[in-house]
Design an enzyme around this catalytic site. Structure first.
Site, short mmCIF file in Angstrom:
data_model
loop_
_atom_site.label_atom_id
_atom_site.label_comp_id
_atom_site.label_asym_id
_atom_site.label_seq_id
_atom_site.Cartn_x
_atom_site.Cartn_y
_atom_site.Cartn_z
N SER A 1 -34.44 37.19 -4.79
CA SER A 1 -35.02 37.37 -3.46
C SER A 1 -36.42 36.77 -3.41
O SER A 1 -37.16 36.80 -4.40
CB SER A 1 -35.08 38.85 -3.10
N SER A 2 -36.76 36.27 -2.24
CA SER A 2 -38.11 35.77 -2.02
C SER A 2 -39.04 36.87 -1.55
O SER A 2 -40.25 36.66 -1.43
CB SER A 2 -38.07 34.65 -0.96
N LYS B 1 -35.25 41.81 -7.82
CA LYS B 1 -33.86 41.77 -7.37
C LYS B 1 -33.12 40.61 -8.05
O LYS B 1 -33.61 39.48 -8.08
CB LYS B 1 -33.78 41.61 -5.86
N THR C 1 -8.13 52.77 -6.53
CA THR C 1 -7.24 52.19 -5.53
C THR C 1 -7.85 52.46 -4.17
O THR C 1 -8.32 53.58 -3.91
CB THR C 1 -5.83 52.82 -5.61
N THR D 1 0.83 -1.20 0.00
CA THR D 1 0.00 0.00 0.00
C THR D 1 0.86 1.24 0.00
O THR D 1 0.52 2.26 -0.62
CB THR D 1 -0.91 0.01 1.24
N ASN D 2 2.02 1.16 0.67
CA ASN D 2 2.83 2.35 0.90
C ASN D 2 3.56 2.85 -0.34
O ASN D 2 4.10 3.96 -0.32
CB ASN D 2 3.84 2.07 2.01
#
Length: 468
Positions: free
Chosen positions: A319-320, A325, A188, A142-143
């Protein structure tokens, strides 16, 4: 319908579903590690990499006379099927597991062995004829298998990410050309600075991505180094003296990846530095993508009370409760992917640091975090390109007006009207809210023809000799 077969390991006997290609080691791992709910079979690159390694090992062992031709052919055929996409549903151990990847390696050994047994005309689980450990795992541990599989899988994922970033870069570059004549104010510290074009702004986004493509390509070169042939800790015990070079050549042949064997296998077996490096570059990509998305959200803020310099494609109601939006949902999701990648980098860093002596037992969580970072960045780049960048438009009139009314415009006029006059104009513009363009004309500091020439995009946005 409920037929089983019995398999044995050092802990005793267990019943396995008769039609399963996995075996007792895989069963125990599934019981022991119900952690993420994400199986290794869901990581296509990893399963393909494991099959490629097992195929290369079978070829190398046959070359060295260590594996009978019939067994070698059956293992190779099974691996080719898996590389083609078959049996991935049989790789059922959790991605996060104890044991330094042993469960992943044994899942692969068992699936390949049982499919090879079928090809040889035997029943699944009849390991007298072909054994998961003795034949599929011959000359391996495995290694050395698991770390190599992670590298092969990461190579594939990174190159897909590089390609997707290149496509996103092209989208930004195309917008840079489209917006090359759109004058705006640069900023900036969120304050107006000097004029630039929107094209320059988008070209900078493209260049940032291009730089990171190069950095990723460099990082990918580090993971070409493998430790196959190291077996348990790097000494090569149980492997033929020529096996390491033979299996490297076969793996390169199978995958098309120019893998190289680490110069010191003891060091390579315990060192996770390449994964730390790759993760660090992924974090760099994430940070810069997130910064770009922050800019896109700022530039599109509004639609009336914000910057409103660009319009992002409307993808869904925002948006609900607030009619009409629309939110910048695509940049937002990319931001969130970036946050995840940054967190994954911390996980990978800690897991690499936690290794002890000749092995790092925490490579499974390194793999889990690394593969998620790569796959999510690929998806994020794709959705950003398709669902956002290619549909961006510029609010040209608003941008031009903002330049003409910006106090920052006096910086461009300073060489023509002098510092003292420029300062006077700036103060009056700030006090009265009037535009710099209007005040300069009113004070007779420049003719309109000359002012219009000085304020052309090509004059304002690059080094130029003064307009006489």
């Amino acid at each position: 319908m409920n037929r089983t077969r019995s398999e044995h390991d050092l802990l005793g006997d267990r019943d396995i579903p008769a039609n399963a290609y996995w075996g007792v080691h895989t069963l125990r791992a599934v019981e022991n590690f119900p952690i993420s709910g994400q199986t290794i079979g869901q990581v296509n690159d990893l399963i393909v990499a494991l099959a490629a390694i097992k195929q290369a090992a079978a070829m190398a062992n046959a070359d060295l006379g260590l594996l009978a031709p019939a067994r070698s052919r059956a293992i190779i055929a099974a691996c080719e099927e898996i590389r083609a996409g078959k049996l991935h549903d049989q790789f059922i151990v959790d991605q996060i597991q104890g044991g330094a990847g042993t469960s992943t390696n044994m899942n692969a050994n068992e699936v390949i062995a049982n499919r090879a047994l079928e090809l040889l005309g035997h029943k699944k689980g009849d390991y007298r004829h072909l054994h998961p450990n003795e034949h599929v795992n011959l000359s391996q541990s495995t290694n050395d298998v698991y770390p190599t599989a992670l590298r092969i899988a990461a190579w594939a994922g990174l190159h897909r990410l590089i390609a997707q970033m290149a496509s996103l870069r092209s989208a930004f570059a195309e917008k840079a050309v489209e917006f090359s004549d759109v004058l705006k104010m640069g900023r900036t510290q969120l304050q107006e600075a000097v004029p630039m074009t929107l094209g320059q702004e988008f070209n900078a986004f493209a260049i940032m991505l291009g730089e990171d493509e190069l950095r990723l390509a460099e990082a990918a070169q580090l993971i070409r180094e493998i430790n196959l042939g190291a077996t348990a800790i790097g000494t090569g015990i149980t492997a033929h003296p020529d096996y390491a070079e033979r299996v490297r050549a076969r793996l390169a042949e199978v995958t098309g990846i120019p893998v190289i064997t680490a110069p010191d296998l003891v060091e390579a077996t315990q060192d996770c530095g390449a994964f730390v490096q790759v993760s660090g570059v992924l974090k760099r990509v994430a940070v810069k993508l997130s910064k770009t998305c922050n800019d896109l959200r700022l530039l599109s803020s509004g639609p009336r009370a914000g910057f409103a310099e660009i319009n992002l494609p409307a993808k869904q109601a925002g948006s609900s409760i607030m009619p009409g939006k629309v939110n910048p949902v695509i940049p937002e999701v990319v931001n969130q992917v970036a946050f995840e990648v940054i967190g994954n980098d911390i996980t990978i860093t800690m897991a690499a640091e936690a290794g002890q002596l000749q092995l790092n037992a925490f490579e499974p969580v390194i793999a889990y975090s690394l593969f998620r970072s790569v796959s999510h960045l690929i998806a994020a780049c794709q959705t950003l390109e398709i669902n956002c960048i290619r549909g961006i438009t510029a609010n040209r009139d608003r941008l031009r007006e903002s330049v003409e009314n910006s106090i920052g415009l006096v910086t461009a006029l300073n060489p023509y009207i002098g510092y003292a006059a420029a300062t006077e104009v700036a103060l009056e513009a700030h006090r009265t809210g009037r535009g710099v363009y209007e005040l300069v004309l009113e004070k007779g500091l420049m003719t309109q023809a000359r002012l219009d020439r000085v304020l052309r995009p090509e004059e304002l946005t690059r080094p130029q000799q003064m307009v006489s």
